[in-house]
Scaffold this active site. Structure first.
Site, PDB file in Angstrom:
ATOM      1  N   PRO A   9       0.795  -1.223   0.000  1.00 53.50           N
ATOM      2  CA  PRO A   9       0.000   0.000   0.000  1.00 53.50           C
ATOM      3  C   PRO A   9       0.829   1.276   0.000  1.00 53.50           C
ATOM      4  O   PRO A   9       1.866   1.357   0.647  1.00 53.50           O
ATOM      5  CB  PRO A   9      -0.838  -0.101   1.281  1.00 53.50           C
ATOM      6  CG  PRO A   9      -0.225  -1.169   2.101  1.00 53.50           C
ATOM      7  CD  PRO A   9       0.535  -2.051   1.183  1.00 53.50           C
ATOM      8  N   ASN A  10       0.318   2.213  -0.766  1.00 54.21           N
ATOM      9  CA  ASN A  10       0.809   3.587  -0.863  1.00 54.21           C
ATOM     10  C   ASN A  10       2.123   3.757  -1.617  1.00 54.21           C
ATOM     11  O   ASN A  10       2.561   4.887  -1.815  1.00 54.21           O
ATOM     12  CB  ASN A  10       0.911   4.233   0.531  1.00 54.21           C
ATOM     13  CG  ASN A  10      -0.435   4.325   1.197  1.00 54.21           C
ATOM     14  OD1 ASN A  10      -1.395   4.799   0.604  1.00 54.21           O
ATOM     15  ND2 ASN A  10      -0.523   3.833   2.419  1.00 54.21           N
ATOM     16  N   ARG A  17       3.356  11.193  -1.375  1.00 49.39           N
ATOM     17  CA  ARG A  17       3.246  10.844   0.042  1.00 49.39           C
ATOM     18  C   ARG A  17       4.526  11.190   0.803  1.00 49.39           C
ATOM     19  O   ARG A  17       5.601  10.706   0.478  1.00 49.39           O
ATOM     20  CB  ARG A  17       2.993   9.345   0.173  1.00 49.39           C
ATOM     21  CG  ARG A  17       2.950   8.881   1.608  1.00 49.39           C
ATOM     22  CD  ARG A  17       2.813   7.368   1.704  1.00 49.39           C
ATOM     23  NE  ARG A  17       2.817   6.969   3.090  1.00 49.39           N
ATOM     24  CZ  ARG A  17       3.320   5.841   3.529  1.00 49.39           C
ATOM     25  NH1 ARG A  17       3.867   4.994   2.683  1.00 49.39           N
ATOM     26  NH2 ARG A  17       3.280   5.550   4.812  1.00 49.39           N
ATOM     27  N   TYR A  22       9.998   9.786   1.974  1.00 50.78           N
ATOM     28  CA  TYR A  22      10.111   8.864   0.851  1.00 50.78           C
ATOM     29  C   TYR A  22      10.724   9.485  -0.404  1.00 50.78           C
ATOM     30  O   TYR A  22      10.938   8.782  -1.384  1.00 50.78           O
ATOM     31  CB  TYR A  22       8.728   8.283   0.519  1.00 50.78           C
ATOM     32  CG  TYR A  22       8.146   7.517   1.671  1.00 50.78           C
ATOM     33  CD1 TYR A  22       8.626   6.253   1.985  1.00 50.78           C
ATOM     34  CD2 TYR A  22       7.136   8.050   2.466  1.00 50.78           C
ATOM     35  CE1 TYR A  22       8.112   5.537   3.057  1.00 50.78           C
ATOM     36  CE2 TYR A  22       6.612   7.341   3.539  1.00 50.78           C
ATOM     37  CZ  TYR A  22       7.108   6.091   3.837  1.00 50.78           C
ATOM     38  OH  TYR A  22       6.604   5.390   4.893  1.00 50.78           O
ATOM     39  N   ASN A  72       8.394  -4.888  -0.888  1.00 49.35           N
ATOM     40  CA  ASN A  72       8.130  -3.821   0.071  1.00 49.35           C
ATOM     41  C   ASN A  72       6.654  -3.938   0.438  1.00 49.35           C
ATOM     42  O   ASN A  72       5.789  -3.478  -0.292  1.00 49.35           O
ATOM     43  CB  ASN A  72       8.426  -2.445  -0.512  1.00 49.35           C
ATOM     44  CG  ASN A  72       8.222  -1.333   0.495  1.00 49.35           C
ATOM     45  OD1 ASN A  72       7.566  -1.508   1.509  1.00 49.35           O
ATOM     46  ND2 ASN A  72       8.798  -0.176   0.204  1.00 49.35           N
ATOM     47  N   ALA A  75       2.774  -0.807   4.820  1.00 50.31           N
ATOM     48  CA  ALA A  75       2.201  -0.903   6.162  1.00 50.31           C
ATOM     49  C   ALA A  75       1.847  -2.337   6.547  1.00 50.31           C
ATOM     50  O   ALA A  75       1.799  -2.657   7.738  1.00 50.31           O
ATOM     51  CB  ALA A  75       0.964  -0.012   6.268  1.00 50.31           C
ATOM     52  N   GLU A  96      13.153  -8.384   1.738  1.00 51.44           N
ATOM     53  CA  GLU A  96      12.270  -7.325   2.238  1.00 51.44           C
ATOM     54  C   GLU A  96      12.981  -5.985   2.058  1.00 51.44           C
ATOM     55  O   GLU A  96      14.151  -5.846   2.410  1.00 51.44           O
ATOM     56  CB  GLU A  96      11.991  -7.587   3.720  1.00 51.44           C
ATOM     57  CG  GLU A  96      11.175  -6.538   4.409  1.00 51.44           C
ATOM     58  CD  GLU A  96      11.047  -6.786   5.914  1.00 51.44           C
ATOM     59  OE1 GLU A  96      10.181  -6.134   6.518  1.00 51.44           O
ATOM     60  OE2 GLU A  96      11.805  -7.603   6.478  1.00 51.44           O
ATOM     61  N   HIS A  98      12.590  -1.616   2.458  1.00 47.77           N
ATOM     62  CA  HIS A  98      11.892  -0.429   2.949  1.00 47.77           C
ATOM     63  C   HIS A  98      12.680   0.798   2.530  1.00 47.77           C
ATOM     64  O   HIS A  98      13.899   0.849   2.732  1.00 47.77           O
ATOM     65  CB  HIS A  98      11.733  -0.470   4.471  1.00 47.77           C
ATOM     66  CG  HIS A  98      10.931  -1.628   4.916  1.00 47.77           C
ATOM     67  ND1 HIS A  98       9.556  -1.666   4.781  1.00 47.77           N
ATOM     68  CD2 HIS A  98      11.302  -2.821   5.446  1.00 47.77           C
ATOM     69  CE1 HIS A  98       9.125  -2.834   5.230  1.00 47.77           C
ATOM     70  NE2 HIS A  98      10.160  -3.555   5.623  1.00 47.77           N
ATOM     71  N   ARG A 105      11.678   5.167  13.040  1.00 49.98           N
ATOM     72  CA  ARG A 105      10.369   5.822  13.019  1.00 49.98           C
ATOM     73  C   ARG A 105       9.541   5.384  14.226  1.00 49.98           C
ATOM     74  O   ARG A 105      10.108   5.016  15.258  1.00 49.98           O
ATOM     75  CB  ARG A 105       9.690   5.511  11.690  1.00 49.98           C
ATOM     76  CG  ARG A 105      10.538   6.067  10.508  1.00 49.98           C
ATOM     77  CD  ARG A 105       9.940   5.829   9.180  1.00 49.98           C
ATOM     78  NE  ARG A 105       8.644   6.513   9.081  1.00 49.98           N
ATOM     79  CZ  ARG A 105       7.750   6.240   8.157  1.00 49.98           C
ATOM     80  NH1 ARG A 105       7.992   5.320   7.249  1.00 49.98           N
ATOM     81  NH2 ARG A 105       6.608   6.888   8.118  1.00 49.98           N
TER      82      ARG A 105
END
Length: 142
Positions: A9-10, A17, A22, A72, A75, A96, A98, A105
């Protein structure tokens, strides 16, 4: 060698965003960067904001003979046992990725459900993390 670059998502909102986290590059820029660095690897892309669609994409990758996944989960990293189970079921080598470093964060972002089914996690390298993941998978699959 066939690699699936899978995004949750996103990620389609890159460049819009939270650019302070990002960056300003778009999802299309990300795809171009990966293709420029594919060096003979056949790369497929898939992005969805829906957990079940991502599970379906992982399962489809198995039946399509995909050799590795750069993933990725967005969320869903922090919430999805379903994605973990899909990765475990297919046993496709996965890295994985990110864009930001989740460990720097909010505390809830430090938990990754999918990590247990991944060979490696690359975080905080911006879009270049995808290139690093692709290079890692190429070496691993040799």
């Amino acid at each position: 060698m066939k690699i699936l670059v899978l995004n949750g998502p996103n990620i389609n909102m890159l460049g819009i965003r939270e650019p302070e986290i990002y960056g300003k590059q778009t999802y299309e820029d990300l795809k171009k960067l990966i293709l420029q660095n594919a060096n003979g690897v056949d790369v497929d892309f898939y992005q969805s904001n829906h957990e079940g669609a991502l599970v379906d994409a992982i399962q489809k990758a198995y039946f399509d003979g995909i050799d590795g996944i750069v993933f990725n989960p967005g969320a869903y990293t922090h919430t999805s046992v379903a994605l973990l189970d899909a990765l475990k079921a297919t046993n496709i080598p996965c890295v994985e990725v990110h864009i930001s470093d989740p460990d720097m964060r909010e505390e809830f972002r430090r938990i990754s459900f999918v990590r247990d089914a991944c060979l490696k996690t690359i975080k905080g390298e911006g879009l270049n993390g995808y290139v690093l993941a692709l290079e890692f998978l190429k070496e691993h699959l040799k």
